[in-house]
Design an enzyme around this catalytic site. Sequence first.
Site, mmCIF file in Angstrom:
data_model
loop_
_atom_site.group_PDB
_atom_site.id
_atom_site.type_symbol
_atom_site.label_atom_id
_atom_site.label_comp_id
_atom_site.label_asym_id
_atom_site.label_seq_id
_atom_site.Cartn_x
_atom_site.Cartn_y
_atom_site.Cartn_z
ATOM 1 N N ARG A 12 0.846 -1.184 0.000
ATOM 2 C CA ARG A 12 0.000 0.000 0.000
ATOM 3 C C ARG A 12 0.886 1.240 0.000
ATOM 4 N NH1 ARG A 12 -3.485 -2.834 -1.348
ATOM 5 N NH2 ARG A 12 -5.592 -3.075 -0.524
ATOM 6 N N GLU A 31 -3.849 7.304 -5.647
ATOM 7 C CA GLU A 31 -4.011 6.478 -6.844
ATOM 8 C C GLU A 31 -5.281 6.935 -7.552
ATOM 9 O OE1 GLU A 31 -3.952 2.359 -5.705
ATOM 10 O OE2 GLU A 31 -1.948 2.524 -4.850
ATOM 11 N N HIS A 42 -1.223 -0.250 -9.755
ATOM 12 C CA HIS A 42 -1.899 -1.138 -8.793
ATOM 13 C C HIS A 42 -2.518 -2.358 -9.496
ATOM 14 C CE1 HIS A 42 -3.876 -1.184 -4.564
ATOM 15 N NE2 HIS A 42 -3.730 -2.426 -5.035
HETATM 16 C C1 GLV Z 1 -5.180 -5.190 -3.684
HETATM 17 O O1 GLV Z 1 -4.418 -4.320 -3.420
HETATM 18 C C2 GLV Z 1 -6.002 -5.842 -2.737
HETATM 19 O O2 GLV Z 1 -6.056 -5.433 -1.569
HETATM 20 O O3 GLV Z 1 -6.665 -6.818 -3.139
#
Ligand code: GLV
Length: 322
Positions: free
Chosen positions: A240, A269, A288
């Site tokens: 994160r 993001e 991501h």
């Molecule tokens: C992705 O970052 C998730 O938490 O699935």
Amino acid sequence: LSKTVYVTRPDVDSSGLELLRKSCNVSTWSQPLPVPREELLRQVAGKDALFCTLSDKINADVLNAAGPQLKCISTMSVGYEHIDIDECKKRGIRVGFTPDVLTDATAELTLALLLATNRRLFEASKQVYNGGWKSWAPMWMCGQGLKNTRIGLYGFGRIGQEIGARLVPFKPSQITYTTRSERATEAAKINALRVSFDEMLTESDFIIVCCALTPETKEIFNESAFKKMKSNCIFINTARGGVVDQQALCDALKTKRIQAAGLDVTTPEPLPLNDALLELENIVLLPHIGSADIETRKEMSRITARNILAALSDKKMEAEVA
Ligand code: GLV
Ligand code: GLV
């Protein structure tokens, strides 16, 4: 079809939506981008369940707008820091998530990002297109290989362990991990050594972040942490963005205090196009996509749906936030 479910994305894989449609009245947001706040607050009213993703902030406002009918929230993600768990508990709302299924996909992406960063893949590939490739050259586009290096895993849960297993064939001299509690059995499988956070910072050639974002890990990679790292250190984050003080990382990269970074997660993001990180050469940025493997995302949609179906019939969810 007495139960109602609101799904915040129209393009969730249909296999998950079909499971829900067998026994529930399902409505979904209609656009590819996240549902606007006001629309979410309007749509959630009176629903029995909410199917959401990590781009939906689920706080008291949403729960109040939903009203007492709401039994469960099911997020199609392993992370759930976008959901106010305390507020859910207060109201007796159950929360489901999707750990495990995305572990291999995320570990794979982490290796891809690591190799793209240490071997400078994007920087080098650009030279093929822009004329920078004049000739093979002895020390051109060299990076730091993984062999005989010390690699630190910050976090050693399911994802960290799978990253560790994938690193072994690259022959590092030592894999280390930093966690709150000892993980002796799991560590023994890859000969990983548990070290303090400080030792990880000062001794690692590579640091890979694979922890959850919690009050304890928030911005733990700050200016003081980057100052302790070796100048050849390569920093990878697929966890994160919030774990990192991004300004401090940017400074460390710009001044070459550390060698390079590979990030699949940022704050915010998406990253604005004028963000200073985009001007750096020694960084690889991804949008991501850790779990973005087709079969994984399909199964995530089904697990998210099955968590809802379980909660609505007072059964055990496949994965429920404790
Ligand atoms: C992705 O970052 C998730 O938490 O699935
Ligand atoms: C953390 O969520 C992990 O699966 O490692």
